[in-house]
Design a protein around this motif. Structure first.
Motif, mmCIF file in Angstrom:
data_model
loop_
_atom_site.group_PDB
_atom_site.id
_atom_site.type_symbol
_atom_site.label_atom_id
_atom_site.label_comp_id
_atom_site.label_asym_id
_atom_site.label_seq_id
_atom_site.Cartn_x
_atom_site.Cartn_y
_atom_site.Cartn_z
ATOM 1 N N VAL A 138 0.843 -1.199 0.000
ATOM 2 C CA VAL A 138 0.000 0.000 0.000
ATOM 3 C C VAL A 138 0.876 1.246 0.000
ATOM 4 C CG1 VAL A 138 -1.600 1.353 1.435
ATOM 5 C CG2 VAL A 138 -2.034 -1.079 1.028
ATOM 6 N N CYS A 139 2.011 1.171 0.698
ATOM 7 C CA CYS A 139 2.872 2.349 0.793
ATOM 8 C C CYS A 139 4.266 2.127 0.210
ATOM 9 C CB CYS A 139 2.981 2.787 2.247
ATOM 10 S SG CYS A 139 3.765 1.552 3.259
ATOM 11 N N ALA A 140 4.500 0.982 -0.362
ATOM 12 C CA ALA A 140 5.799 0.714 -0.986
ATOM 13 C C ALA A 140 5.614 0.809 -2.498
ATOM 14 C CB ALA A 140 6.303 -0.673 -0.589
ATOM 15 N N GLN A 141 6.136 1.853 -3.078
ATOM 16 C CA GLN A 141 5.872 2.162 -4.484
ATOM 17 C C GLN A 141 6.699 1.329 -5.459
ATOM 18 O OE1 GLN A 141 6.072 6.340 -5.248
ATOM 19 N NE2 GLN A 141 5.364 6.818 -3.214
ATOM 20 N N VAL A 142 6.814 0.072 -5.194
ATOM 21 C CA VAL A 142 7.554 -0.810 -6.098
ATOM 22 C C VAL A 142 6.790 -2.118 -6.232
ATOM 23 C CG1 VAL A 142 9.831 0.138 -5.612
ATOM 24 C CG2 VAL A 142 8.966 -1.712 -4.205
ATOM 25 N N GLY A 143 6.951 -2.755 -7.347
ATOM 26 C CA GLY A 143 6.420 -4.090 -7.535
ATOM 27 C C GLY A 143 5.022 -4.144 -8.118
ATOM 28 N N GLY A 144 4.668 -5.338 -8.491
ATOM 29 C CA GLY A 144 3.400 -5.580 -9.162
ATOM 30 C C GLY A 144 2.181 -5.380 -8.292
ATOM 31 N N ILE A 145 2.272 -5.749 -7.011
ATOM 32 C CA ILE A 145 1.107 -5.604 -6.138
ATOM 33 C C ILE A 145 0.780 -4.132 -5.943
ATOM 34 C CG2 ILE A 145 0.201 -6.015 -3.819
ATOM 35 C CD1 ILE A 145 1.771 -8.654 -3.841
ATOM 36 N N TYR A 146 1.797 -3.285 -5.741
ATOM 37 C CA TYR A 146 1.560 -1.848 -5.630
ATOM 38 C C TYR A 146 0.871 -1.332 -6.889
ATOM 39 C CZ TYR A 146 2.199 3.157 -5.523
ATOM 40 O OH TYR A 146 1.964 4.511 -5.569
ATOM 41 N N THR A 147 1.330 -1.760 -8.048
ATOM 42 C CA THR A 147 0.749 -1.319 -9.312
ATOM 43 C C THR A 147 -0.717 -1.722 -9.399
ATOM 44 O OG1 THR A 147 2.901 -1.483 -10.376
ATOM 45 C CG2 THR A 147 0.986 -1.435 -11.822
ATOM 46 N N VAL A 148 -1.029 -2.936 -8.991
ATOM 47 C CA VAL A 148 -2.422 -3.402 -9.007
ATOM 48 C C VAL A 148 -3.271 -2.575 -8.048
ATOM 49 C CG1 VAL A 148 -3.949 -5.332 -8.408
ATOM 50 C CG2 VAL A 148 -1.883 -5.749 -9.744
ATOM 51 N N LEU A 149 -2.783 -2.394 -6.818
ATOM 52 C CA LEU A 149 -3.540 -1.596 -5.844
ATOM 53 C C LEU A 149 -3.773 -0.179 -6.354
ATOM 54 C CD1 LEU A 149 -1.789 -2.717 -2.536
ATOM 55 C CD2 LEU A 149 -4.120 -3.274 -3.253
ATOM 56 N N ARG A 150 -2.728 0.414 -6.876
ATOM 57 C CA ARG A 150 -2.804 1.797 -7.374
ATOM 58 C C ARG A 150 -3.795 1.922 -8.531
ATOM 59 N NH1 ARG A 150 -2.004 7.073 -6.563
ATOM 60 N NH2 ARG A 150 -0.997 8.128 -8.272
ATOM 61 N N SER A 151 -3.811 0.942 -9.415
ATOM 62 C CA SER A 151 -4.675 1.043 -10.587
ATOM 63 C C SER A 151 -6.139 0.756 -10.260
ATOM 64 C CB SER A 151 -4.188 0.122 -11.703
ATOM 65 O OG SER A 151 -4.289 -1.223 -11.309
ATOM 66 N N LYS A 152 -6.404 -0.103 -9.277
ATOM 67 C CA LYS A 152 -7.793 -0.428 -8.988
ATOM 68 C C LYS A 152 -8.403 0.421 -7.873
ATOM 69 C CE LYS A 152 -7.572 -4.098 -5.585
ATOM 70 N NZ LYS A 152 -8.077 -5.392 -5.235
ATOM 71 N N ALA A 153 -7.594 1.152 -7.125
ATOM 72 C CA ALA A 153 -8.096 1.929 -5.986
ATOM 73 C C ALA A 153 -9.188 2.929 -6.367
ATOM 74 C CB ALA A 153 -6.951 2.619 -5.263
ATOM 75 N N PRO A 154 -9.047 3.710 -7.436
ATOM 76 C CA PRO A 154 -10.111 4.677 -7.747
ATOM 77 C C PRO A 154 -11.477 4.019 -8.000
ATOM 78 C CG PRO A 154 -8.114 5.239 -8.933
ATOM 79 C CD PRO A 154 -7.884 3.883 -8.318
ATOM 80 N N ALA A 155 -11.504 2.944 -8.758
ATOM 81 C CA ALA A 155 -12.774 2.271 -9.043
ATOM 82 C C ALA A 155 -13.342 1.611 -7.786
ATOM 83 C CB ALA A 155 -12.590 1.238 -10.148
ATOM 84 N N THR A 156 -12.456 1.016 -6.981
ATOM 85 C CA THR A 156 -12.906 0.366 -5.755
ATOM 86 C C THR A 156 -13.443 1.403 -4.774
ATOM 87 O OG1 THR A 156 -11.242 -1.347 -6.098
ATOM 88 C CG2 THR A 156 -12.240 -1.238 -3.922
#
Length: 99
Positions: free
Chosen positions: A36-54
């Motif tokens: 959630v707060c580590a701006q690296v890796g695939g999981i961060y990218t997924v969280l960042r991209s889906k957060a607005p819609a969620t």
């Protein structure tokens, strides 16, 4: 697929959607991850991209939780006071002496 099968499938999809919306209206969604707060890796990218819609769908019932890291918080964090059911839960816990 015949038109009657298609119609039945559409009704079933609509019912499932209504059930999911009802569950969402009475539930809380927490996503807890280091990323959630580590701006690296695939999981961060997924969280960042889906957060607005969620966040749009779940509104005040959606909460991302991760460790506080000051250096990334200055860039990514948008501080907000708790609201809705999350605020009610925090207030209840506080009244019980849990901080």
């Amino acid at each position: 697929m015949t038109s009657s099968e298609s119609s039945a499938s559409n009704r079933q999809t609509a019912r499932k959607s209504a059930v999911l919306e009802t569950r969402a209206a009475s539930s809380l969604l927490f996503e807890i991850a280091w990323e959630v707060c580590a701006q690296v890796g695939g999981i961060y990218t997924v969280l960042r991209s889906k957060a607005p819609a969620t966040a749009q769908r779940w509104r005040d019932a959606y909460c991302l939780i991760g460790p506080y890291r000051e250096n990334t918080a200055r860039i990514e964090l948008e501080p907000q006071l708790p609201s809705g059911p999350i605020k009610a839960t925090i207030d209840d816990l506080s009244h019980r002496g849990i901080h």
